[in-house]
Design a protein around this motif. Structure first.
Motif, short mmCIF file in Angstrom:
data_model
loop_
_atom_site.label_atom_id
_atom_site.label_comp_id
_atom_site.label_asym_id
_atom_site.label_seq_id
_atom_site.Cartn_x
_atom_site.Cartn_y
_atom_site.Cartn_z
N LEU A 1 -17.14 2.93 28.11
CA LEU A 1 -16.01 3.02 27.49
C LEU A 1 -14.88 1.79 27.01
O LEU A 1 -14.33 1.92 26.96
CB LEU A 1 -14.87 3.82 28.26
N GLY A 2 -15.97 0.81 28.01
CA GLY A 2 -15.30 -0.37 27.94
C GLY A 2 -14.01 -0.40 29.32
O GLY A 2 -13.22 -1.42 29.86
N GLY A 3 -14.30 0.33 30.19
CA GLY A 3 -13.28 0.50 31.32
C GLY A 3 -11.69 0.87 30.78
O GLY A 3 -11.15 1.88 30.22
N VAL A 4 -11.06 0.78 31.67
CA VAL A 4 -9.52 1.47 31.69
C VAL A 4 -8.08 0.32 31.16
O VAL A 4 -6.87 1.32 31.66
CB VAL A 4 -9.22 2.56 32.82
N ARG A 5 -8.38 -0.74 31.88
CA ARG A 5 -7.32 -1.74 31.54
C ARG A 5 -6.63 -1.86 30.18
O ARG A 5 -6.90 -1.33 29.17
CB ARG A 5 -7.84 -3.19 31.61
N ASP A 6 -5.37 -1.49 30.86
CA ASP A 6 -4.07 -1.31 29.62
C ASP A 6 -4.02 -0.17 29.12
O ASP A 6 -3.74 0.02 27.51
CB ASP A 6 -4.27 -2.85 28.52
N LEU A 7 -4.24 0.89 29.32
CA LEU A 7 -5.01 2.23 29.28
C LEU A 7 -4.09 3.08 29.44
O LEU A 7 -3.59 2.90 31.03
CB LEU A 7 -6.08 2.63 29.06
N ASP A 8 -3.39 4.08 29.03
CA ASP A 8 -2.88 5.74 29.52
C ASP A 8 -3.55 6.13 29.86
O ASP A 8 -4.05 6.59 29.42
CB ASP A 8 -1.28 5.56 28.98
N ALA B 1 -5.57 18.02 37.92
CA ALA B 1 -5.79 18.63 39.00
C ALA B 1 -6.44 17.22 40.09
O ALA B 1 -7.23 17.44 40.74
CB ALA B 1 -7.46 19.61 38.80
N CYS B 2 -5.77 16.50 40.24
CA CYS B 2 -5.99 15.15 40.31
C CYS B 2 -6.41 15.36 42.50
O CYS B 2 -6.20 14.96 43.05
CB CYS B 2 -4.53 13.90 40.47
N GLY B 3 -6.01 16.56 42.60
CA GLY B 3 -5.86 16.79 44.22
C GLY B 3 -5.37 16.09 45.75
O GLY B 3 -4.04 15.02 44.73
N HIS B 4 -6.18 14.97 45.89
CA HIS B 4 -5.70 13.84 46.93
C HIS B 4 -5.23 12.69 45.94
O HIS B 4 -5.32 11.60 46.95
CB HIS B 4 -6.05 13.93 48.22
N GLY B 5 -5.77 12.00 44.79
CA GLY B 5 -5.76 10.88 44.11
C GLY B 5 -6.50 10.34 43.92
O GLY B 5 -7.00 9.33 43.50
N GLY B 6 -7.73 11.07 44.46
CA GLY B 6 -8.96 9.70 45.03
C GLY B 6 -9.37 9.38 42.72
O GLY B 6 -9.38 7.81 42.84
N THR B 7 -9.32 9.82 42.09
CA THR B 7 -9.43 9.79 40.47
C THR B 7 -8.07 8.91 40.10
O THR B 7 -8.65 7.74 39.62
CB THR B 7 -10.18 10.65 39.48
N VAL B 8 -7.73 9.25 40.67
CA VAL B 8 -5.91 8.55 40.19
C VAL B 8 -6.50 7.03 40.38
O VAL B 8 -6.00 6.30 39.97
CB VAL B 8 -4.27 9.11 40.45
N THR B 9 -6.50 6.96 41.68
CA THR B 9 -6.91 5.53 42.44
C THR B 9 -8.05 4.49 41.76
O THR B 9 -7.78 3.66 41.12
CB THR B 9 -7.51 5.40 43.71
N LEU B 10 -8.91 5.83 41.25
CA LEU B 10 -10.38 4.79 40.92
C LEU B 10 -9.49 4.26 39.25
O LEU B 10 -9.48 3.01 38.86
CB LEU B 10 -10.79 5.61 40.26
N LEU B 11 -8.82 4.98 38.63
CA LEU B 11 -8.24 4.55 37.09
C LEU B 11 -7.11 3.46 37.50
O LEU B 11 -6.71 2.32 36.62
CB LEU B 11 -7.47 5.92 36.36
N ALA B 12 -5.95 3.65 38.28
CA ALA B 12 -5.55 2.19 38.70
C ALA B 12 -6.01 0.77 39.24
O ALA B 12 -5.09 0.12 38.80
CB ALA B 12 -4.38 2.93 39.81
N ASP B 13 -7.09 1.14 39.82
CA ASP B 13 -7.71 0.00 40.54
C ASP B 13 -8.49 -0.91 39.39
O ASP B 13 -8.28 -1.69 39.25
CB ASP B 13 -8.72 0.53 41.40
N GLY B 14 -8.38 0.15 38.41
CA GLY B 14 -9.01 -0.27 36.87
C GLY B 14 -8.61 -1.54 36.14
O GLY B 14 -9.25 -1.76 35.28
N GLY B 15 -7.31 -1.06 36.36
CA GLY B 15 -6.23 -1.18 35.58
C GLY B 15 -5.73 -0.88 34.36
O GLY B 15 -4.91 -1.36 33.47
N ALA B 16 -5.73 0.67 35.06
CA ALA B 16 -4.67 1.30 33.94
C ALA B 16 -2.87 0.59 33.60
O ALA B 16 -2.69 0.20 34.70
CB ALA B 16 -4.91 2.63 34.25
#
Length: 239
Positions: free
Chosen positions: A32-39, A44-59
């Motif tokens: 999709l072109g990554g998540v940089r500058d996206l909201d 169902a984020c659990g302990h935050g694994g995917t949240v960390t992936l998105l934040a580290d990708g520049g969301a």
């Protein structure tokens, strides 16, 4: 409502199916072109694994939603110091208005809808938080795995299938030490698609599970067998 486990915590060392899930999601985000500058929203984020992936990708902004206070406490502790990450206590079937977002992710959320009403409510809540043209990427369980396939080499085993309610109830376990039991509904992909369209998504598509590169511990034959009947597929929807 019981919401799904956090795949980032089961088991250690990481089970093969969770490694495939993570690889599938990362490659889809890259496509999709990554998540940089996206909201971005993770439900169902659990302990935050995917949240960390998105934040580290520049969301630009990343919000994780879960209905378990303890999981959110741990996720917040891990994200301490990050102004771009927020966590919200809420049930996925009664989502508050938190957006708008450009992207939403959901890992195994929909398989835990206890009935059709809750399944449709989950999709509506996510759709209402997306901008027009926003994307939903969701890892969903493949139906029909019981009793025709043995996923135990990949870290999970189906124990029983109970026909009841709007979708059969599958009883399963993670092959940790000791094994951890869980349950989920065997919704068909058509059920997911119906709920997505009812919620207002304009396109619904599917991508097969992708597997990491082979290595000495998990060779190509091992992953080839998994790709023939993977635990999950990636559902992609456009608002």
């Amino acid at each position: 409502m019981h919401q799904p486990y956090d795949t980032s915590t089961h088991p250690a060392p990481r089970a093969a199916f969770t490694a495939a899930d993570a690889y599938t999601l990362r490659t889809a985000l890259d496509a999709l072109g990554g998540v940089r500058d996206l909201d971005a929203l993770d439900v169902a984020c659990g302990h935050g694994g995917t949240v960390t992936l998105l934040a580290d990708g520049g969301a630009r902004r990343t919000v994780g939603v879960d209905n378990c206070p303890d999981r959110l406490r741990r996720a917040r502790a891990a994200a301490s110091g990050s102004d771009a990450v927020e966590y919200v206590l809420a049930d996925a079937a009664a989502m508050p208005q938190l957006g708008p977002f450009d992207l939403a992710t959901a890992v195994y959320l929909f398989s835990h809808a206890p009935d059709r009403e809750a399944l449709h409510a989950m999709f509506r809540g996510i759709r209402s938080n997306l901008r027009p043209g926003g994307r939903l990427l969701s890892l969903v369980r493949n139906p029909g795995g019981f009793p025709r396939v043995d996923w135990s080499p990949y870290g999970v085993r189906i124990l029983d299938r109970v026909p009841e309610g709007d979708a059969p109830l599958l009883k399963a376990q993670f092959l940790t030490e000791p094994p951890q039991h869980f349950e989920y509904r065997e919704w068909a992909h058509a059920d997911f698609a119906e709920a997505a369209v009812d919620a207002g998504f304009t396109t619904v598509g599917w991508q097969p599970s992708r597997t990491p590169p082979a290595d000495p511990a998990r060779d190509e034959a091992y992953w080839s067998a998994y790709r023939a009947w993977p635990v999950s597929s990636l559902m992609t929807c456009t608002a």
